[in-house]
Design an enzyme around this catalytic site. Structure first.
Site, PDB file in Angstrom:
ATOM      1  N   SER A   1      38.010  31.516  25.887  1.00 21.37           N
ATOM      2  CA  SER A   1      36.676  32.129  25.805  1.00 21.37           C
ATOM      3  C   SER A   1      36.645  33.623  26.101  1.00 21.37           C
ATOM      4  O   SER A   1      35.590  34.236  25.945  1.00 21.37           O
ATOM      5  CB  SER A   1      35.707  31.421  26.744  1.00 21.37           C
ATOM      6  OG  SER A   1      35.308  30.227  26.151  1.00 21.37           O
TER       7      SER A   1
ATOM      8  N   LYS B   1      35.260  35.503  23.338  1.00 19.31           N
ATOM      9  CA  LYS B   1      33.812  35.589  23.072  1.00 19.31           C
ATOM     10  C   LYS B   1      33.265  36.997  23.338  1.00 19.31           C
ATOM     11  O   LYS B   1      32.294  37.421  22.712  1.00 19.31           O
ATOM     12  CB  LYS B   1      33.071  34.536  23.890  1.00 19.31           C
ATOM     13  CG  LYS B   1      33.419  33.123  23.430  1.00 19.31           C
ATOM     14  CD  LYS B   1      32.833  32.037  24.326  1.00 19.31           C
ATOM     15  CE  LYS B   1      33.292  30.667  23.815  1.00 19.31           C
ATOM     16  NZ  LYS B   1      32.963  29.560  24.712  1.00 19.31           N
TER      17      LYS B   1
ATOM     18  N   TYR C   1      36.234  29.357  14.957  1.00 19.90           N
ATOM     19  CA  TYR C   1      36.045  29.362  16.411  1.00 19.90           C
ATOM     20  C   TYR C   1      37.320  28.866  17.116  1.00 19.90           C
ATOM     21  O   TYR C   1      37.798  29.484  18.071  1.00 19.90           O
ATOM     22  CB  TYR C   1      34.833  28.495  16.774  1.00 19.90           C
ATOM     23  CG  TYR C   1      34.653  28.292  18.246  1.00 19.90           C
ATOM     24  CD1 TYR C   1      34.111  29.292  19.057  1.00 19.90           C
ATOM     25  CD2 TYR C   1      35.055  27.108  18.868  1.00 19.90           C
ATOM     26  CE1 TYR C   1      33.970  29.109  20.422  1.00 19.90           C
ATOM     27  CE2 TYR C   1      34.907  26.912  20.218  1.00 19.90           C
ATOM     28  CZ  TYR C   1      34.363  27.919  20.998  1.00 19.90           C
ATOM     29  OH  TYR C   1      34.234  27.737  22.350  1.00 19.90           O
TER      30      TYR C   1
ATOM     31  N   TYR D   1      30.844  31.425  33.073  1.00 16.49           N
ATOM     32  CA  TYR D   1      30.287  30.066  33.083  1.00 16.49           C
ATOM     33  C   TYR D   1      29.083  29.987  34.019  1.00 16.49           C
ATOM     34  O   TYR D   1      28.349  30.957  34.193  1.00 16.49           O
ATOM     35  CB  TYR D   1      31.373  29.037  33.438  1.00 16.49           C
ATOM     36  CG  TYR D   1      32.585  29.152  32.553  1.00 16.49           C
ATOM     37  CD1 TYR D   1      32.472  28.937  31.180  1.00 16.49           C
ATOM     38  CD2 TYR D   1      33.816  29.516  33.051  1.00 16.49           C
ATOM     39  CE1 TYR D   1      33.573  29.048  30.342  1.00 16.49           C
ATOM     40  CE2 TYR D   1      34.933  29.628  32.226  1.00 16.49           C
ATOM     41  CZ  TYR D   1      34.789  29.394  30.878  1.00 16.49           C
ATOM     42  OH  TYR D   1      35.877  29.519  30.059  1.00 16.49           O
TER      43      TYR D   1
ATOM     44  N   VAL E   1      39.126  29.200  29.642  1.00 18.20           N
ATOM     45  CA  VAL E   1      39.763  28.050  30.281  1.00 18.20           C
ATOM     46  C   VAL E   1      41.296  28.081  30.186  1.00 18.20           C
ATOM     47  O   VAL E   1      41.955  27.199  30.724  1.00 18.20           O
ATOM     48  CB  VAL E   1      39.206  26.702  29.764  1.00 18.20           C
ATOM     49  CG1 VAL E   1      37.728  26.554  30.105  1.00 18.20           C
ATOM     50  CG2 VAL E   1      39.460  26.518  28.277  1.00 18.20           C
TER      51      VAL E   1
HETATM   52  N1  GLU Z   1      37.935  26.671  23.078  1.00 19.85           N
HETATM   53  C1  GLU Z   1      37.304  26.248  24.297  1.00 19.85           C
HETATM   54  C2  GLU Z   1      36.191  25.287  24.014  1.00 19.85           C
HETATM   55  O1  GLU Z   1      35.513  25.439  23.064  1.00 19.85           O
HETATM   56  C3  GLU Z   1      36.821  27.460  25.000  1.00 19.85           C
HETATM   57  C4  GLU Z   1      36.334  27.121  26.334  1.00 19.85           C
HETATM   58  C5  GLU Z   1      36.391  28.277  27.283  1.00 19.85           C
HETATM   59  O2  GLU Z   1      37.382  28.965  27.432  1.00 19.85           O
HETATM   60  O3  GLU Z   1      35.335  28.455  27.905  1.00 19.85           O
HETATM   61  O4  GLU Z   1      35.957  24.362  24.728  1.00 19.85           O
END
Ligand code: GLU
Length: 303
Positions: A63, A66, A188, A239, A257
């Site tokens: 993430s 993002k 994604y 988060y 994560v």
């Molecule tokens: N590819 C992970 C998911 O979609 C990313 C989660 C993350 O790093 O927050 O669950």
């Protein structure tokens, strides 16, 4: 600032936390990762980069991607994204479905999974190949052409991606995706699978500390938009623990994560720390401890 000395002290402070927490067990390709890794890098706004521990070892950025997705869309499309995604903390888990239905398919922010899927959808419409445009950006800005996707992680996510598929189909039912759901999910998962080191990520994020100017000297974003990306990182980037992260670290940050965290000291440097053991919210245990130590030692926070 003697970055090497600071990083060594930070690493020593965080060392008791290395190995604590759990890997991202819901992605099988990440479940078996050795929890003993720890690395940290600082990219100064002058372009120099310093590191400690496993700072040149690639890991799955997950993430952290993002933050780059949001910047790439804002750079091409300005404010229109905000009609399709909010910018408030969600107060729920990053992959929660419940809030999305109450709020008519408009995700709370671009950093929960639903919001990131909308950003990927927009980047796909704008570029024709969302994940490759992100990879190209990261290669250029890190100065490392070897930055690459990890096909094993991408397919592991795809095979176990029912929750993300549910989020995407729910948003599609509200008319909040322009591209076919499988296309959006594919890009994604590929963007999350990108493998980079702390060094690469700290350099790639430099524009966030340099008012929008990248490591290659080109302007990537207006300074106004950098302020905005950093604000969303501060309020939504870690988060359902963004309040605790602000309290302990006091910087805009985006975690993943895979155990990586990118953090920004505006006007001074970007930091990237990695250690794969995650706390219950999904943030790297040793990573947060190291950033806490860094800002406590240097006094460099936004507060
Ligand atoms: N590819 C992970 C998911 O979609 C990313 C989660 C993350 O790093 O927050 O669950």
């Amino acid at each position: 600032m003697d970055y090497q000395a600071v990083l060594e002290e930070v690493a020593a402070t965080a060392a008791p936390q290395v190995g604590r927490g759990q890997p991202a067990g819901y992605i099988p390709a990440l479940a078996g990762v050795d929890l003993g890794g720890f690395g940290m890098a600082v990219a100064d706004v002058d372009g120099s980069v310093t590191g400690v521990g496993d700072w040149q070892v690639p890991f799955s950025i997950q993430s952290v991607s993002k933050a780059f997705g949001l910047a790439l869309v804002l750079a091409r499309d300005g404010e229109s994204l905000w009609g399709r995604v909010g910018r408030e903390p969600s107060g729920t888990a990053f992959n929660s479905l419940v809030q999305l239905e109450y709020e008519n398919g408009i995700p709370r922010n671009p950093f929960i999974n639903a919001g990131a899927l909308v950003v990927t959808d927009r980047l796909q419409s704008l570029t024709g190949d969302a994940s490759t445009s992100m990879l190209d950006f990261l290669c250029t800005q890190s100065g490392n052409p070897a930055v690459s996707f990890d096909p094993q992680v991408a397919s592991s996510e795809s095979e176990h991606g029912d929750r993300n598929a549910a989020l995407a189909y729910l948003m599609a039912s509200y008319g909040n995706l322009d591209n076919p759901v499988p296309t959006v999910l594919d890009h994604y998962f590929w963007q999350c699978s990108i493998s980079m080191s702390c060094r690469d990520l700290a350099l790639a994020g430099s524009f966030l500390a340099r008012q929008g100017v990248g490591t290659d000297g080109s302007r990537l974003l207006p300074a106004r938009d950098v302020k905005r990306v950093n604000a969303v990182m501060l309020t939504c980037g870690t988060y359902d623990a963004a309040g605790d992260f602000a309290y302990r670290v006091g910087l805009p940050g985006k975690s993943g994560v895979g155990g990586g965290i990118l953090a920004v000291v505006p006007g001074r440097c970007t930091l990237c720390v990695w250690s794969p053991g995650l706390d219950l919210r999904g943030n790297s245990v040793a990573g947060v401890a190291a950033l806490d130590a860094f800002t406590s030692l240097t006094g460099w926070s936004v507060f």
